[in-house]
Write a protein that holds these residues in place. Structure first.
Motif, PDB file in Angstrom:
ATOM      1  N   LEU A 304       0.839  -1.197   0.000  1.00 15.41           N
ATOM      2  CA  LEU A 304       0.000   0.000   0.000  1.00 15.41           C
ATOM      3  C   LEU A 304       0.874   1.246   0.000  1.00 15.41           C
ATOM      4  O   LEU A 304       2.052   1.198   0.382  1.00 15.41           O
ATOM      5  CB  LEU A 304      -0.875   0.016   1.261  1.00 15.41           C
ATOM      6  N   PRO A 305       0.337   2.399  -0.410  1.00 16.20           N
ATOM      7  CA  PRO A 305       1.088   3.646  -0.243  1.00 16.20           C
ATOM      8  C   PRO A 305       1.529   3.824   1.207  1.00 16.20           C
ATOM      9  O   PRO A 305       0.765   3.532   2.132  1.00 16.20           O
ATOM     10  CB  PRO A 305       0.072   4.718  -0.663  1.00 16.20           C
ATOM     11  N   ASN A 306       2.780   4.279   1.396  1.00 17.72           N
ATOM     12  CA  ASN A 306       3.251   4.535   2.754  1.00 17.72           C
ATOM     13  C   ASN A 306       2.897   5.962   3.175  1.00 17.72           C
ATOM     14  O   ASN A 306       2.175   6.663   2.471  1.00 17.72           O
ATOM     15  CB  ASN A 306       4.756   4.271   2.861  1.00 17.72           C
ATOM     16  N   ARG A 307       3.419   6.396   4.321  1.00 20.57           N
ATOM     17  CA  ARG A 307       3.075   7.721   4.839  1.00 20.57           C
ATOM     18  C   ARG A 307       3.449   8.817   3.845  1.00 20.57           C
ATOM     19  O   ARG A 307       2.694   9.776   3.648  1.00 20.57           O
ATOM     20  CB  ARG A 307       3.787   7.970   6.172  1.00 20.57           C
ATOM     21  N   LEU A 333      -8.181   4.333  10.519  1.00 20.79           N
ATOM     22  CA  LEU A 333      -8.535   2.997  10.975  1.00 20.79           C
ATOM     23  C   LEU A 333      -7.485   2.456  11.937  1.00 20.79           C
ATOM     24  O   LEU A 333      -6.273   2.601  11.691  1.00 20.79           O
ATOM     25  CB  LEU A 333      -8.647   2.010   9.805  1.00 20.79           C
ATOM     26  N   ASP A 334      -7.948   1.835  13.015  1.00 22.79           N
ATOM     27  CA  ASP A 334      -7.062   1.129  13.938  1.00 22.79           C
ATOM     28  C   ASP A 334      -7.677  -0.234  14.224  1.00 22.79           C
ATOM     29  O   ASP A 334      -8.841  -0.328  14.630  1.00 22.79           O
ATOM     30  CB  ASP A 334      -6.884   1.914  15.241  1.00 22.79           C
ATOM     31  N   LEU A 335      -6.903  -1.301  13.962  1.00 22.31           N
ATOM     32  CA  LEU A 335      -7.431  -2.654  14.125  1.00 22.31           C
ATOM     33  C   LEU A 335      -7.555  -3.001  15.602  1.00 22.31           C
ATOM     34  O   LEU A 335      -6.635  -2.763  16.391  1.00 22.31           O
ATOM     35  CB  LEU A 335      -6.519  -3.671  13.428  1.00 22.31           C
ATOM     36  N   ASP A 336      -8.668  -3.570  15.967  1.00 22.96           N
ATOM     37  CA  ASP A 336      -8.890  -4.042  17.334  1.00 22.96           C
ATOM     38  C   ASP A 336      -8.421  -5.500  17.443  1.00 22.96           C
ATOM     39  O   ASP A 336      -8.610  -6.290  16.513  1.00 22.96           O
ATOM     40  CB  ASP A 336     -10.370  -3.960  17.706  1.00 22.96           C
ATOM     41  N   SER A 337      -7.821  -5.844  18.548  1.00 19.08           N
ATOM     42  CA  SER A 337      -7.374  -7.215  18.842  1.00 19.08           C
ATOM     43  C   SER A 337      -6.200  -7.663  17.978  1.00 19.08           C
ATOM     44  O   SER A 337      -5.833  -8.849  17.999  1.00 19.08           O
ATOM     45  CB  SER A 337      -8.531  -8.225  18.676  1.00 19.08           C
ATOM     46  N   PHE A 338      -5.590  -6.761  17.209  1.00 20.26           N
ATOM     47  CA  PHE A 338      -4.447  -7.170  16.393  1.00 20.26           C
ATOM     48  C   PHE A 338      -3.270  -7.587  17.273  1.00 20.26           C
ATOM     49  O   PHE A 338      -2.574  -8.566  16.986  1.00 20.26           O
ATOM     50  CB  PHE A 338      -4.020  -6.040  15.456  1.00 20.26           C
ATOM     51  N   LYS A 339      -3.037  -6.851  18.357  1.00 18.99           N
ATOM     52  CA  LYS A 339      -1.894  -7.154  19.219  1.00 18.99           C
ATOM     53  C   LYS A 339      -2.005  -8.553  19.813  1.00 18.99           C
ATOM     54  O   LYS A 339      -1.005  -9.283  19.908  1.00 18.99           O
ATOM     55  CB  LYS A 339      -1.787  -6.109  20.338  1.00 18.99           C
ATOM     56  N   GLN A 340      -3.215  -8.948  20.197  1.00 20.21           N
ATOM     57  CA  GLN A 340      -3.396 -10.275  20.754  1.00 20.21           C
ATOM     58  C   GLN A 340      -3.047 -11.360  19.736  1.00 20.21           C
ATOM     59  O   GLN A 340      -2.397 -12.358  20.062  1.00 20.21           O
ATOM     60  CB  GLN A 340      -4.840 -10.470  21.234  1.00 20.21           C
ATOM     61  N   GLY A 376       2.339   0.020  11.780  1.00 14.22           N
ATOM     62  CA  GLY A 376       1.698  -0.890  12.716  1.00 14.22           C
ATOM     63  C   GLY A 376       0.385  -1.413  12.168  1.00 14.22           C
ATOM     64  O   GLY A 376       0.321  -1.938  11.064  1.00 14.22           O
ATOM     65  N   ASP A 377      -0.679  -1.284  12.947  1.00 10.18           N
ATOM     66  CA  ASP A 377      -2.003  -1.742  12.503  1.00 10.18           C
ATOM     67  C   ASP A 377      -2.928  -0.570  12.216  1.00 10.18           C
ATOM     68  O   ASP A 377      -4.149  -0.694  12.340  1.00 10.18           O
ATOM     69  CB  ASP A 377      -2.627  -2.668  13.551  1.00 10.18           C
ATOM     70  N   GLU A 378      -2.360   0.562  11.829  1.00 14.88           N
ATOM     71  CA  GLU A 378      -3.145   1.757  11.515  1.00 14.88           C
ATOM     72  C   GLU A 378      -3.154   2.006  10.010  1.00 14.88           C
ATOM     73  O   GLU A 378      -2.116   1.941   9.351  1.00 14.88           O
ATOM     74  CB  GLU A 378      -2.593   2.975  12.251  1.00 14.88           C
ATOM     75  N   PHE A 379      -4.332   2.306   9.483  1.00 16.52           N
ATOM     76  CA  PHE A 379      -4.518   2.574   8.059  1.00 16.52           C
ATOM     77  C   PHE A 379      -5.314   3.870   7.899  1.00 16.52           C
ATOM     78  O   PHE A 379      -6.027   4.298   8.823  1.00 16.52           O
ATOM     79  CB  PHE A 379      -5.284   1.430   7.378  1.00 16.52           C
ATOM     80  N   LEU A 436      -6.214  15.325   9.541  1.00 15.06           N
ATOM     81  CA  LEU A 436      -5.644  14.073  10.036  1.00 15.06           C
ATOM     82  C   LEU A 436      -5.765  13.996  11.558  1.00 15.06           C
ATOM     83  O   LEU A 436      -6.134  12.948  12.113  1.00 15.06           O
ATOM     84  CB  LEU A 436      -4.182  13.961   9.614  1.00 15.06           C
ATOM     85  N   LYS A 437      -5.484  15.081  12.245  1.00 14.27           N
ATOM     86  CA  LYS A 437      -5.579  15.101  13.703  1.00 14.27           C
ATOM     87  C   LYS A 437      -7.018  14.847  14.152  1.00 14.27           C
ATOM     88  O   LYS A 437      -7.267  14.087  15.102  1.00 14.27           O
ATOM     89  CB  LYS A 437      -5.091  16.451  14.230  1.00 14.27           C
ATOM     90  N   ASN A 438      -7.976  15.469  13.475  1.00 15.80           N
ATOM     91  CA  ASN A 438      -9.373  15.306  13.860  1.00 15.80           C
ATOM     92  C   ASN A 438      -9.881  13.891  13.582  1.00 15.80           C
ATOM     93  O   ASN A 438     -10.678  13.339  14.357  1.00 15.80           O
ATOM     94  CB  ASN A 438     -10.235  16.336  13.143  1.00 15.80           C
ATOM     95  N   ALA A 439      -9.422  13.290  12.482  1.00 10.79           N
ATOM     96  CA  ALA A 439      -9.815  11.900  12.205  1.00 10.79           C
ATOM     97  C   ALA A 439      -9.224  10.969  13.254  1.00 10.79           C
ATOM     98  O   ALA A 439      -9.875  10.012  13.703  1.00 10.79           O
ATOM     99  CB  ALA A 439      -9.350  11.493  10.807  1.00 10.79           C
ATOM    100  N   ASP A 440      -7.990  11.245  13.681  1.00 16.71           N
ATOM    101  CA  ASP A 440      -7.347  10.441  14.724  1.00 16.71           C
ATOM    102  C   ASP A 440      -8.106  10.586  16.053  1.00 16.71           C
ATOM    103  O   ASP A 440      -8.338   9.603  16.764  1.00 16.71           O
ATOM    104  CB  ASP A 440      -5.891  10.882  14.875  1.00 16.71           C
ATOM    105  N   THR A 441      -8.501  11.800  16.373  1.00 16.75           N
ATOM    106  CA  THR A 441      -9.282  12.039  17.599  1.00 16.75           C
ATOM    107  C   THR A 441     -10.611  11.275  17.560  1.00 16.75           C
ATOM    108  O   THR A 441     -11.026  10.647  18.547  1.00 16.75           O
ATOM    109  CB  THR A 441      -9.554  13.542  17.770  1.00 16.75           C
ATOM    110  N   ALA A 442     -11.272  11.315  16.419  1.00 20.50           N
ATOM    111  CA  ALA A 442     -12.542  10.602  16.264  1.00 20.50           C
ATOM    112  C   ALA A 442     -12.349   9.095  16.382  1.00 20.50           C
ATOM    113  O   ALA A 442     -13.213   8.377  16.907  1.00 20.50           O
ATOM    114  CB  ALA A 442     -13.178  10.957  14.929  1.00 20.50           C
ATOM    115  N   MET A 443     -11.204   8.595  15.909  1.00 21.25           N
ATOM    116  CA  MET A 443     -10.924   7.163  15.995  1.00 21.25           C
ATOM    117  C   MET A 443     -10.830   6.713  17.454  1.00 21.25           C
ATOM    118  O   MET A 443     -11.354   5.659  17.838  1.00 21.25           O
ATOM    119  CB  MET A 443      -9.632   6.836  15.243  1.00 21.25           C
TER     120      MET A 443
END
Length: 467
Positions: A304-307, A333-340, A376-379, A436-443
């Motif tokens: 995928l495209p990187n940062r 997007l942040d994946l839930d339970s990915f770390k487990q 990490g697990d953020e898209f 970007l900051k506001n989308a992160d806050t909403a996440m």
């Protein structure tokens, strides 16, 4: 090392023609490459110097063009890097002065983003190549490749001059050099082949020279490059100027494509004006350059495209939205339970999960939308041209659904979730940082929610009013 023939002298010896050589170039000591870098930003100059020294280059620094020209006068350099924007004797002035000297090292112009016109001007004035500085310093990875290409070209020029000096030894030896050259060497009169060496026959994929003699050279040039090639030929035939090495693409006798580097010099064949064209296969070098570009802009695991590429596309989308008065949405997007999953089943399974998540995301979005991996697990997802805010929620619910379905990971059935934050232009911000900051806050709000796993950004003022 194979012997490379670059001189019209050798063709002349082979077919009985007389050719007057052009100006020669200095011989580069390949055991210790010394480079002069003219840059008024001392910090940036030191970073580049240390980077290149680790690769074995010897780098001398000059704080401005005037100082650099004086250093180039006192010492011989294999190549010179010139920053375009210098307060004392700018890059273009340095280029003019250097190329006016009888003998000068090849010059690489270093420009900033948005100065492509300057780079073209520099090439017209005699620069061998150019490189564009980017804010992420990614050009430092490409610089050794550019320098290597420039030194290779200069080496070939020097090699040709050495062969010219050896002309008096034996015409029979010159004949062998032409025949054994790994580069294709052809003579064209009125645009058609009248001579081609064995390497040229092989590179063009022909059964033999007889099948090529009399054919038009332009028929072997890829349609995308024919205008460039015609301009080269006009320069050779009308003005009598040597044509520098230019990357092009040929279509072989067997219809396969081949990436080549092409140069040419004026020639005389049986009393008639002609041209000598030299070309070589650069397919491997082209592939290496593409791999470097892929590494610089795409995530190595998911492709995928990187940062870096995300911010480039994000900025472009923002500019277009402002110009045309359209709206678009950013999903974080942040994946839930990915770390487990990653901790319990191992990093290999975790990597496989990220790849499968990528497949589901790209398979359920429009081609005009952009999915990027932020780490990490953020898209992130850029939804282009939405009609109303609810459109983003429709996509968010679809993503939540497809990622909630179980994943088969090497025989392990795993289920994860996803939390999504949404910001919409222009309601939630008019610049990349704010959106970007506001989308992160909403996440993060979505992660804490007991209801929907997606949340729109809500400003603090709106929260106060609601309470």
């Amino acid at each position: 090392m194979p012997i490379c023939v670059k001189s019209a002298y050798f063709i002349g010896a082979l077919i009985g023609e007389t050719v007057v050589p052009g100006e020669g170039a200095i011989v580069v000591d390949t055991k210790s490459v010394r480079i002069l870098y003219m840059e008024d930003d001392a910090g940036l100059a030191r970073i580049l110097q240390k980077t290149m020294q680790r690769l074995g280059y010897i780098i001398d620094l000059a704080g401005n063009g005037e100082e650099g020209l004086a250093m180039a006068e006192r010492r011989e350099y294999d190549t010179v890097l010139v920053d375009y924007n210098m307060p004392v004797c700018g890059g273009i002035d340095v280029l003019r002065i250097l190329t006016a000297r009888q003998k000068h090292p090849p010059v690489i112009m270093v420009t900033g983003n948005g100065n492509e016109k300057v780079a073209v001007e520099a090439l017209k004035l005699g620069a061998t190549d150019y490189i564009v500085k980017d804010v992420d310093m990614g050009y430092l990875e490409l610089l050794p490749l550019v320098i290597g290409q420039v030194l290779q070209k200069q080496h070939l020029i020097n090699e040709r001059e050495q062969m010219l000096a050896a002309m008096q030894e034996s015409e029979g030896r010159y004949r062998k050099l032409v025949e054994l050259s790994p580069d294709g060497i052809v003579i064209c009169a009125r645009g058609r082949f009248v001579f081609i060496n064995p390497a040229g026959v092989t590179l063009l994929g022909a059964p033999g020279p007889k099948e090529l003699l009399g054919m038009a050279m332009i028929d072997f040039v890829h349609p995308d490059y024919r205008d460039i090639f015609k301009a080269q030929m006009r320069q050779l035939e009308d003005n009598g100027y040597n044509v520098p090495w230019i990357e092009e693409r040929f279509i072989r006798f067997d219809m396969a494509d081949i990436d080549v580097e092409v140069s040419g010099v004026p020639f005389t064949f049986r009393g008639e004006a002609a041209v000598q064209i030299i070309f070589r296969d650069i397919t491997e070098r082209t592939l290496a350059k593409r791999r470097l570009e892929q590494m610089a802009h795409y995530d190595t695991l998911t492709s995928l495209p990187n940062r870096a590429l995300f911010f480039d596309r994000f900025t472009t989308m923002l500019e277009q939205a402002k110009r045309y008065g359209t709206a678009f949405a950013l999903l974080y997007l942040d994946l839930d339970s990915f770390k487990q999953v990653n901790d319990s089943l191992g990093h290999d399974v975790g990597d496989l999960l990220l790849k499968k998540v990528t497949e589901r995301l790209t398979g359920n979005l429009r081609k005009s939308d952009t999915v990027a991996r932020m780490g990490g697990d953020e898209f992130t997802v850029i939804l282009s041209r939405i009609n109303e805010r609810e459109d983003a929620a429709v996509v968010a619910r679809k993503i939540i659904y497809v990622l909630s379905m179980p994943f088969d990971l090497k025989g392990n059935q795993c289920s994860i979730g996803v939390s999504i934050g949404i910001s919409v232009f222009p309601d939630d911000g008019d610049d990349t940082e704010t959106l970007l900051k506001n989308a992160d806050t909403a996440m993060y709000s979505a992660k804490e929610s007991d209801r929907e796993k997606y949340q729109y950004y809500v400003s603090p003022e709106a929260v106060e009013q609601s309470t």
